[in-house]
Design an enzyme around this catalytic site. Structure first.
Site, PDB file in Angstrom:
ATOM      1  N   HIS A  94      -7.245 -10.547  -6.280  1.00  0.00           N
ATOM      2  CA  HIS A  94      -8.811  -9.990  -6.398  1.00  0.00           C
ATOM      3  C   HIS A  94      -8.472  -8.777  -6.425  1.00  0.00           C
ATOM      4  CE1 HIS A  94      -7.615  -9.903  -2.145  1.00  0.00           C
ATOM      5  NE2 HIS A  94      -8.566  -8.491  -2.092  1.00  0.00           N
ATOM      6  N   HIS A 117      -6.971  -1.764  -7.287  1.00  0.00           N
ATOM      7  CA  HIS A 117      -5.504  -2.384  -7.465  1.00  0.00           C
ATOM      8  C   HIS A 117      -5.752  -3.712  -6.952  1.00  0.00           C
ATOM      9  CE1 HIS A 117      -5.908  -1.187  -3.217  1.00  0.00           C
ATOM     10  NE2 HIS A 117      -5.331  -2.061  -3.006  1.00  0.00           N
TER      11      HIS A 117
END
Ligand code: 2AM
Length: 204
Positions: free
Chosen positions: A132, A49
């Site tokens: 990220h 995620h």
């Protein structure tokens, strides 16, 4: 979960998730690294995620009030078109894949999510938003693996996808001695106002 050990708090964060085809593309790219670096603590692919806001431990009763707030926020934001690209490491320990695409839209979403949650009275420690997707963590004393694997990802360019849903995610950190697992508490479609997702009996 055992009734007697059910906690009064839940560890939560708000995130986007790439679709399966984007994750599979990156997983294929990582296959050699999985084999050569088995001591890295790899995240499960189903848990990958992009964290927008990490809220930490919240009293369980706080969660229901977040649902309409996040549903409204999701409906009011256009889905950013994103792609996984390259890799890097934080502090030689955290290995991640980078995010490319509509980064202004993504930043705006993260800022709005954080300020909506804060203005709702939920306080949390904020880190600057650096988009990220964390892939793995190196074990203590291993100062080379994360950088080596990141270097191998330098040329990786995944295909683009619209981030379909805003996810409120719970984590089991500190609840058991096993690996960290994440589970959706609920997820709302970005941009079209229709809510979906399972109701979690722990937090409903
Ligand atoms: P990550 O975004 O690098 O993966 C749940 O722990 C998620 O929230 C993880 O994805 C984690 O890191 C992110 N996160 C952001 N801030 C955090 C913090 N202060 N402590 C733990 N996790 C944090």
């Amino acid at each position: 979960m055992n009734e007697e050990t059910q906690p009064a708090t839940v560890r939560v964060f708000i995130a986007l998730a790439p679709p399966d085809h984007a994750k599979e593309e990156l997983a294929r790219e990582l296959r050699p690294a999985y084999a050569t670096h088995p001591r890295m603590r790899w995240n499960r692919i189903e848990d990958w995620h992009i964290t927008l806001a990490f809220l930490g431990e919240l009293p369980v009763e706080t969660v229901p009030a977040l649902r309409p707030l996040l549903a409204g926020l999701a409906a009011a934001h256009r889905p950013p078109r994103l792609a996984l690209r390259g890799g890097g490491s934080f502090d030689d320990r955290v290995l991640w894949s980078g995010i490319d695409g509509e980064l202004d839209t993504l930043h705006e979403l993260a800022v709005d999510v954080r300020s909506a949650v804060r203005s709702h009275g939920v306080t949390f420690a904020e880190r600057p938003f650096r988009p990220h997707l964390t892939l793995a963590r190196a074990r203590r004393g291993d100062l080379t693996s994360a950088g080596e694997i990141a270097a191998g990802l330098a040329e990786f360019r995944g295909g683009g996808w619209p981030a379909a849903r805003l996810h409120l995610v719970g984590s089991n950190v500190g609840r058991s001695s096993g690996p960290i697992h994440y589970r959706d508490i609920e997820a709302w479609p970005l941009g079209d106002g229709r809510a979906t997702g399972a109701q979690d009996p722990d937090t409903a």
